[in-house]
Design an enzyme around this catalytic site. Structure first.
Site, PDB file in Angstrom:
ATOM      1  N   CYS A   1      -1.671   9.193  -0.526  1.00 23.89           N
ATOM      2  CA  CYS A   1      -1.867   8.321   0.636  1.00 23.89           C
ATOM      3  C   CYS A   1      -2.258   6.934   0.136  1.00 23.89           C
ATOM      4  O   CYS A   1      -3.312   6.774  -0.491  1.00 23.89           O
ATOM      5  CB  CYS A   1      -2.967   8.891   1.526  1.00 23.89           C
ATOM      6  N   VAL A   2      -1.404   5.965   0.396  1.00 24.21           N
ATOM      7  CA  VAL A   2      -1.679   4.585  -0.015  1.00 24.21           C
ATOM      8  C   VAL A   2      -1.860   3.752   1.250  1.00 24.21           C
ATOM      9  O   VAL A   2      -0.914   3.528   2.005  1.00 24.21           O
ATOM     10  CB  VAL A   2      -0.539   4.009  -0.874  1.00 24.21           C
ATOM     11  N   ILE A   3      -3.106   3.328   1.477  1.00 24.33           N
ATOM     12  CA  ILE A   3      -3.414   2.572   2.696  1.00 24.33           C
ATOM     13  C   ILE A   3      -3.287   1.081   2.405  1.00 24.33           C
ATOM     14  O   ILE A   3      -3.802   0.589   1.389  1.00 24.33           O
ATOM     15  CB  ILE A   3      -4.837   2.916   3.197  1.00 24.33           C
TER      16      ILE A   3
ATOM     17  N   GLU B   1      -5.806  -5.723   1.510  1.00 26.81           N
ATOM     18  CA  GLU B   1      -5.690  -7.180   1.610  1.00 26.81           C
ATOM     19  C   GLU B   1      -4.614  -7.724   0.682  1.00 26.81           C
ATOM     20  O   GLU B   1      -4.116  -8.822   0.874  1.00 26.81           O
ATOM     21  CB  GLU B   1      -7.040  -7.821   1.276  1.00 26.81           C
TER      22      GLU B   1
ATOM     23  N   HIS C   1      -0.905  -4.378  -3.206  1.00 22.66           N
ATOM     24  CA  HIS C   1      -0.902  -3.225  -4.123  1.00 22.66           C
ATOM     25  C   HIS C   1      -0.109  -2.058  -3.562  1.00 22.66           C
ATOM     26  O   HIS C   1       0.569  -1.340  -4.281  1.00 22.66           O
ATOM     27  CB  HIS C   1      -2.345  -2.791  -4.426  1.00 22.66           C
TER      28      HIS C   1
ATOM     29  N   ARG D   1      -1.459  11.466  10.650  1.00 22.32           N
ATOM     30  CA  ARG D   1      -0.361  12.153   9.939  1.00 22.32           C
ATOM     31  C   ARG D   1      -0.858  13.193   8.941  1.00 22.32           C
ATOM     32  O   ARG D   1      -0.091  13.719   8.145  1.00 22.32           O
ATOM     33  CB  ARG D   1       0.491  11.094   9.212  1.00 22.32           C
TER      34      ARG D   1
HETATM   35  C1  DLZ Z   1      -5.750   0.985  -7.168  1.00 21.25           C
HETATM   36  C2  DLZ Z   1      -5.411   1.768  -5.941  1.00 21.25           C
HETATM   37  C3  DLZ Z   1      -5.584   1.191  -4.689  1.00 21.25           C
HETATM   38  C4  DLZ Z   1      -6.109  -0.197  -4.485  1.00 21.25           C
HETATM   39  N1  DLZ Z   1      -5.303   1.879  -3.565  1.00 21.25           N
HETATM   40  C5  DLZ Z   1      -4.832   3.140  -3.681  1.00 21.25           C
HETATM   41  C6  DLZ Z   1      -4.518   3.891  -2.514  1.00 21.25           C
HETATM   42  O1  DLZ Z   1      -4.675   3.475  -1.366  1.00 21.25           O
HETATM   43  N2  DLZ Z   1      -4.018   5.150  -2.682  1.00 21.25           N
HETATM   44  C7  DLZ Z   1      -3.809   5.687  -3.931  1.00 21.25           C
HETATM   45  O2  DLZ Z   1      -3.320   6.837  -4.008  1.00 21.25           O
HETATM   46  N3  DLZ Z   1      -4.118   4.996  -5.034  1.00 21.25           N
HETATM   47  C8  DLZ Z   1      -4.629   3.758  -4.948  1.00 21.25           C
HETATM   48  N4  DLZ Z   1      -4.950   3.043  -6.068  1.00 21.25           N
HETATM   49  C9  DLZ Z   1      -4.884   3.722  -7.395  1.00 21.25           C
HETATM   50  C10 DLZ Z   1      -3.482   3.728  -8.027  1.00 21.25           C
HETATM   51  O3  DLZ Z   1      -2.623   4.661  -7.415  1.00 21.25           O
HETATM   52  C11 DLZ Z   1      -3.599   4.100  -9.531  1.00 21.25           C
HETATM   53  O4  DLZ Z   1      -4.333   5.297  -9.657  1.00 21.25           O
HETATM   54  C12 DLZ Z   1      -4.301   3.029 -10.354  1.00 21.25           C
HETATM   55  O5  DLZ Z   1      -3.685   1.780 -10.162  1.00 21.25           O
HETATM   56  C13 DLZ Z   1      -4.277   3.380 -11.865  1.00 21.25           C
HETATM   57  O6  DLZ Z   1      -2.918   3.482 -12.321  1.00 21.25           O
END
Ligand code: DLZ
Length: 172
Positions: A89-91, A94, A97, A136
């Site tokens: 899950c990548v939220i 700002e 990333h 979700r």
């Molecule tokens: C660095 C990072 C950030 C800012 N946000 C997320 C996120 O929302 N979800 C997620 O799964 N991982 C995040 N990460 C970590 C990166 O996936 C990764 O683990 C680092 O950049 C090290 O490679």
């Protein structure tokens, strides 16, 4: 179809192949663990519901979603698998990333699947905020972990069917 119109946990069970005898890998990102663990639960339960054996489900955790493709490659190298499910899950924040991570995961899993012939399933939530993620991960839009498991079973069945078939795409 946008998930505003779709519950990610709804599917036609009557058309599902049996997962009995199939072997699965699951890779779970630890970032946003309260979300990814809910995805995992939905995923695991769905595999069992369709006949997969616990002994045939191999799980590993990786620090973040960016590591999902590498974790997926490692688990597929260790075990003979019919499909590998990647949950993360990548939220949106700002900075951008999220775009870099989401694109890297999508590209990485696509490449792994094409090169290996093993289905690598994209179970990555890409929400704008936490509420969308919760919606979700067992909320009002269902659970993307369930959807990922259903896709893995369907693709695993396709892989098995094609392995047994003489007519393959390619020159040999
Ligand atoms: C660095 C990072 C950030 C800012 N946000 C997320 C996120 O929302 N979800 C997620 O799964 N991982 C995040 N990460 C970590 C990166 O996936 C990764 O683990 C680092 O950049 C090290 O490679």
């Amino acid at each position: 179809m946008a998930s505003a119109l779709k519950n990610l946990s709804q599917y036609d069970e009557s058309t599902m192949p049996s997962a009995e005898g199939m072997r699965f890998g699951i890779v779970v990102a630890e970032w946003n663990a309260h979300i990814t663990h809910a995805l995992y639960e939905g995923c695991y339960e769905t595999l069992l519901k369709h006949g997969a054996l616990e002994a045939n489900i191999h799980t590993v955790q990786v620090p973040g979603s960016f590591e999902l493709p590498t974790g997926a490659k490692l688990i597929a190298s260790r075990h003979s698998l019919d499909a590998v499910i990647c949950l993360g899950c990548v939220i949106e924040g700002e900075t951008r990333h999220n775009e870099y991570i989401n694109n890297a995961v999508a590209l990485g899993l696509t490449n792994l699947g094409i090169v290996s012939g093993i289905p690598f399933i994209f179970g990555l939530l890409t929400p704008n905020n936490e509420e969308q993620a919760l919606d979700r991960a067992g909320g009002k839009h269902g659970n993307k972990g369930v959807e990922a498991a259903v896709t893995a079973i369907r693709m695993g069945a396709l892989k098995q069917e094609m392995s047994n078939s003489k007519s393959k795409i390619g020159y040999s």
